[in-house]
Design a protein around this motif. Structure first.
Motif, short mmCIF file in Angstrom:
data_model
loop_
_atom_site.label_atom_id
_atom_site.label_comp_id
_atom_site.label_asym_id
_atom_site.label_seq_id
_atom_site.Cartn_x
_atom_site.Cartn_y
_atom_site.Cartn_z
N ARG A 36 0.83 -1.20 0.00
CA ARG A 36 0.00 0.00 0.00
C ARG A 36 0.87 1.25 0.00
O ARG A 36 1.91 1.30 0.68
N LEU A 37 0.45 2.27 -0.73
CA LEU A 37 1.17 3.53 -0.79
C LEU A 37 1.02 4.24 0.56
O LEU A 37 -0.10 4.50 1.02
N ILE A 38 2.14 4.56 1.21
CA ILE A 38 2.08 5.21 2.53
C ILE A 38 2.76 6.58 2.53
O ILE A 38 2.65 7.33 3.50
N GLY A 39 3.48 6.91 1.46
CA GLY A 39 4.15 8.20 1.43
C GLY A 39 5.09 8.32 0.26
O GLY A 39 5.07 7.50 -0.68
N ALA A 40 5.94 9.33 0.30
CA ALA A 40 6.89 9.56 -0.79
C ALA A 40 8.10 10.32 -0.24
O ALA A 40 8.05 10.97 0.81
N GLU A 41 9.17 10.25 -0.99
CA GLU A 41 10.37 11.04 -0.70
C GLU A 41 10.50 12.11 -1.78
O GLU A 41 10.41 11.81 -2.97
N ALA A 42 10.70 13.38 -1.36
CA ALA A 42 10.89 14.48 -2.30
C ALA A 42 12.33 14.47 -2.79
O ALA A 42 13.27 14.50 -1.98
N LEU A 43 12.51 14.45 -4.09
CA LEU A 43 13.84 14.39 -4.70
C LEU A 43 14.02 15.59 -5.62
O LEU A 43 13.14 15.89 -6.44
N LEU A 44 15.17 16.26 -5.52
CA LEU A 44 15.41 17.49 -6.26
C LEU A 44 15.93 17.19 -7.66
O LEU A 44 16.80 16.33 -7.84
N ARG A 45 15.43 17.92 -8.65
CA ARG A 45 15.91 17.80 -10.02
C ARG A 45 16.17 19.21 -10.56
O ARG A 45 15.46 20.17 -10.23
N TRP A 46 17.21 19.30 -11.39
CA TRP A 46 17.58 20.59 -11.99
C TRP A 46 17.38 20.50 -13.50
O TRP A 46 18.02 19.70 -14.18
N HIS A 47 16.49 21.32 -14.03
CA HIS A 47 16.27 21.37 -15.48
C HIS A 47 17.22 22.42 -16.06
O HIS A 47 16.89 23.59 -16.19
N HIS A 48 18.43 21.93 -16.43
CA HIS A 48 19.45 22.84 -16.96
C HIS A 48 19.11 23.21 -18.40
O HIS A 48 18.73 22.33 -19.21
N PRO A 49 19.26 24.49 -18.75
CA PRO A 49 18.85 24.89 -20.12
C PRO A 49 19.64 24.22 -21.21
O PRO A 49 19.14 24.06 -22.34
N ARG A 50 20.85 23.79 -20.95
CA ARG A 50 21.67 23.15 -22.00
C ARG A 50 21.94 21.68 -21.70
O ARG A 50 22.05 20.87 -22.61
N ARG A 51 22.09 21.34 -20.44
CA ARG A 51 22.47 19.98 -20.07
C ARG A 51 21.26 19.07 -19.89
O ARG A 51 21.42 17.85 -19.76
N GLY A 52 20.09 19.65 -19.82
CA GLY A 52 18.90 18.83 -19.60
C GLY A 52 18.71 18.57 -18.11
O GLY A 52 19.07 19.37 -17.26
N LEU A 53 18.13 17.38 -17.81
CA LEU A 53 17.85 17.03 -16.42
C LEU A 53 19.14 16.64 -15.71
O LEU A 53 19.82 15.69 -16.11
N VAL A 54 19.46 17.37 -14.64
CA VAL A 54 20.69 17.12 -13.87
C VAL A 54 20.29 16.55 -12.51
O VAL A 54 19.47 17.14 -11.79
N LEU A 55 20.88 15.39 -12.16
CA LEU A 55 20.55 14.73 -10.90
C LEU A 55 21.35 15.34 -9.74
O LEU A 55 22.42 15.93 -9.94
N PRO A 56 20.89 15.18 -8.50
CA PRO A 56 21.55 15.82 -7.35
C PRO A 56 23.01 15.45 -7.16
O PRO A 56 23.80 16.28 -6.71
N ASP A 57 23.39 14.19 -7.47
CA ASP A 57 24.78 13.81 -7.24
C ASP A 57 25.75 14.59 -8.12
O ASP A 57 26.96 14.54 -7.91
N GLN A 58 25.24 15.35 -9.10
CA GLN A 58 26.11 16.14 -9.96
C GLN A 58 26.23 17.59 -9.52
O GLN A 58 27.07 18.31 -10.05
N PHE A 59 25.39 18.01 -8.56
CA PHE A 59 25.48 19.43 -8.19
C PHE A 59 25.34 19.70 -6.68
O PHE A 59 25.64 20.80 -6.24
#
Length: 750
Positions: free
Chosen positions: A518-541
């Motif tokens: 059963r769904l009990i919750g979620a974890e908020a995860l940060l994403r960066w929409h870079h104008p040239r690099r596209g989607l950048v994950l947290p471990d990169q910034f």
């Protein structure tokens, strides 16, 4: 009547006979008395002879005793004839003193035994004693031995008189006082030396001060009355540790002495350097009885040494290290890199168009500029780094221990270089007016590669010329790939600074399910929409955001956005019961106002704090544990839950698990990934679950991607799961749709 004649004759005969008889008796009595008298005389003679013999024996014994005493006396005894001063008696000590046997002395004069001058002096003093009949005392009479060595005698001379009261002999008694005089001389020398210009102190075996000299008083300020009875600890400056004193006493006890540089404290509190010598004084049995300490104030010498050092190792104009000191420190830096594997950097800084300044405003103003540059550069680096002036307008900055990773070290060096550029671009004040002067900076990394110091300096110099060629007022690396990496990191940093303002960040949400799916919750995860690099994950910034400080406003934005989303969930039946987990950076959590910031974000959004869960990492617990715990308790009281993220890969400690108000442990994805292939990871996962449950915590397994992983972790009694098996991280709208589908799937059939 008349008697007849015959009767008369008979009577006469009888009378004669009687007379004869009486006479005979008297004769016999006289003979007996004579014999008795003769016997008494004989007896008296015998007694007299015995007494004479006894007196003679006693006299001989006394003479023998006197002769024995005289012979064994340590003083030399001589007797000379008063008439001609010839030696008539000399004892054994006299033989030793005169250096001749007795038979070579008796019957001779001093003229026969001594050199002329010495003989004349002796004879003159002897004549004076005989003439004056007074005792002559010579406390230190010099005598030259046959080997040429001089000895000193305490001699006393006196005259001996005969029965008529006339001088018959001269008696001389001499005691060798050479050693005593030498000892007295040594004592005098020691006394003079003790009261010399060097500060001296004598203590007993327990280090109680017994005596000091005037130089000690002049040096320390303590008088005899103030310091006698105390210990040398009164002089301790506090600059030396226990190891210093332990080594000192080890040398004193086992080697008999110690000497070295020591910092002491005067009575007025001033700390000053001394050259100290401490010696142990032992008795005949080898037991230490005293300590003697000599101190020389070396303040002037230290000052002179410092002045020499300044001249040898520092630039006289700017007071910065010169080339010689830089080379020495660079050598140590290269060795340190090889040992620690931490990469450093060397910056070669040259001022642009400095010659023009000298030609237009003069060399004195050029010197003013150089001094101002020298004041600004140290503020751009750490205290452990080196800023040096090579000469002219050339400066060098050497930075040690940046990072083991070359790219990270280059990026950090780039940041320092840009700080230098900024500092040196500020206007200078020359000739009462502002003056602008820019630098060109060349940078090379100092690693464990086998480079010589000259090569390192040359590489930095070449990089500086590349900066000149690029238009000045810029920075260039010697290694092209490092330059590219540094440029890329600088570009990301620049973009990161503006990304928040441009709205380029977005929160994604990854589902968390319980053991029943059963769904009990979620974890908020940060994403960066870079104008040239596209989607950048947290471990990169994220690491870059933490090193640049951007993490603070970014973390606040994440917190505010998560609370706003949580408030929206409260109005949606499919979402209202869900919990939302938000990661918090240690840099953000350590902010003094963090607890207040969280409460404000919840209040502004109207979100329920009981639905918010903050995820912390173990490295946060390493610094200021009590402050971390206090903030957690404040937030815990308003209903916020806490999870320990990535448990098992950091500095896990049971002590903080039981002392912190935690609610949940999250098993790191690396264990979930390998539980089926690595027995160690499987064992660790089981231990974490048992440990967490024992402490009353719920367990969430991250990174679950396959049914087999899920089955294994479920069998270990994990409470909840998160991973691609259940859902990828989704934008907010897509996650709401996922929650709606989950709610619909869970609803009973009509």
């Amino acid at each position: 009547a008349d008697l007849p004649p015959h009767h008369i004759k008979l009577r006469e005969a009888r009378q004669v006979a009687a007379t004869l008889t009486e006479a005979a008796a008297r004769l016999r009595r006289s003979e007996a008395a004579q014999l008795e008298a003769q016997a008494r005389i004989t007896l008296s003679n015998i007694e007299l002879e015995q007494r004479v013999q006894e007196r003679t024996d006693a006299l001989q014994q006394s003479r023998h005793l006197m002769a024995s005493i005289l012979e064994h006396m340590p003083a030399a005894v001589v007797v000379k004839s008063a008439a001609d001063l010839r030696y008539e008696l000399v004892n054994a000590a006299g033989e030793l003193l005169l250096g001749k046997p007795r038979d070579a002395i008796i019957g001779r004069t001093d003229q026969d035994l001594h050199a002329d001058a010495e003989a004349r002096a002796r004879i003159a003093s002897d004549r004076q004693v005989i003439a004056t009949r007074q005792v002559l005392d010579l406390p230190a009479e010099a005598v030259t031995e046959a080997n040429g060595r001089t000895r000193y005698l305490h001699t006393r001379k006196m005259v001996l008189l005969d029965s008529a009261g006339q001088p018959s002999h001269l008696l001389g008694i001499s005691l060798d006082v050479t050693d005593s005089l030498h000892a007295a001389e040594q004592l005098h020398i020691a006394a003079v030396a003790f009261d010399s210009q060097e500060a001296m102190m004598i203590t007993d075996a327990q280090s109680t001060i017994l005596r000091i000299n005037s130089a000690f008083t002049a040096s320390t300020g303590y008088t005899q009355e103030e310091i006698l009875g105390r210990t040398p600890r009164v002089l301790k400056s506090g600059r030396h540790d226990q190891a210093f004193y332990a080594a000192m006493w080890d040398s004193i006890i086992h080697r008999g002495s110690w000497q070295g540089e020591c910092w002491d404290r005067r009575k007025n509190g001033e700390i000053y350097p001394t050259w100290t010598i401490i010696s142990a004084i032992r008795d005949d049995q080898g037991v230490i009885r005293h300590y003697v300490c000599t101190q020389s104030d070396i303040s002037a010498r230290k000052q002179a040494e410092e002045e020499i050092r300044q001249l040898a190792f520092y630039d006289p104009l700017t007071r910065l290290p010169n080339r010689r000191l830089l080379v020495d420190r660079l050598r140590h830096a290269i060795d340190s890199c090889a040992r620690t594997k931490l990469i450093g950097a060397l910056m070669f800084i040259d001022l642009d168009n400095f010659k023009m300044l000298n030609d237009t405003l003069g060399h004195d103003q050029g010197d003013v500029l150089l001094r101002q540059v020298a004041e600004r550069l140290p503020a751009c680096v750490r205290a452990v780094d080196t800023v040096a002036r090579l000469g002219g307008d050339e400066f060098v900055v050497m930075i040690e221990g940046l990072s083991e990773d070359a790219h990270q070290a280059a990026f950090m060096a780039q940041g320092i270089g840009e700080a230098v550029l900024t500092a040196l671009n500020r206007p200078y004040q020359l000739a009462e007016r502002p003056y602008h002067c820019t630098p060109s900076i060349g940078v090379t990394l100092i690693s464990d590669h086998e480079l010589t110091m000259d090569e390192v300096l040359r590489h930095a110099d070449l990089a500086m010329y590349q900066a000149k060629g690029a238009g000045r007022n810029t920075l260039r690396f010697f290694e092209p790939q490092m330059q590219q990496a540094a440029n890329a990191r600088a570009e990301i940093e620049h973009d990161l600074q503006e990304a928040l303002q441009r709205g380029e960040f977005e929160l994604y949400y990854q589902a968390q399910v319980d053991a029943a799916g059963r769904l009990i919750g979620a974890e908020a995860l940060l994403r960066w929409h870079h104008p040239r690099r596209g989607l950048v994950l947290p471990d990169q910034f994220i690491a870059l955001a933490e090193s640049t400080g951007v993490i603070l406003p970014l973390g606040q934005w994440v917190l505010q956005s998560a609370c706003a989303e949580l408030a929206l969930w409260a109005d949606d039946p499919a979402m209202s019961a869900l919990r939302l987990a938000v990661n918090v950076s240690p840099y953000q959590f350590r902010q003094p106002a963090f607890a207040a910031q969280v409460q404000k974000a919840l209040s502004d959004a109207g979100a329920d704090p009981h639905r918010l869960e903050l995820e912390l990492t173990e490295n946060l617990m390493l610094d200021d544990f009590s402050s971390v715990a206090d903030k957690m308790r404040i937030l815990k009281r308003i209903g916020i839950a806490f999870a320990l993220d990535d448990f098992g890969i950091g500095y896990s400690s049971l002590s903080y698990l039981k002392r912190l108000p935690l609610d949940q442990l999250k098993i790191d994805r690396s264990f979930a990934r390998d539980v089926l292939s690595d027995p160690n990871d499987a064992a660790i996962a089981r231990i974490i679950v048992v440990l967490g449950h024992t402490l009353g915590l719920t367990i969430v397994a991250e990174g679950v991607e396959t049914d087999d992983q899920h089955a294994f972790l479920a069998a270990t009694n994990c409470n909840a799961f998160q991973g691609f098996l259940f859902s990828q991280p989704l934008p907010a709208a897509e996650f709401r749709a996922l929650a709606a589908r989950a709610l619909a799937a869970a609803a009973p059939a009509p």
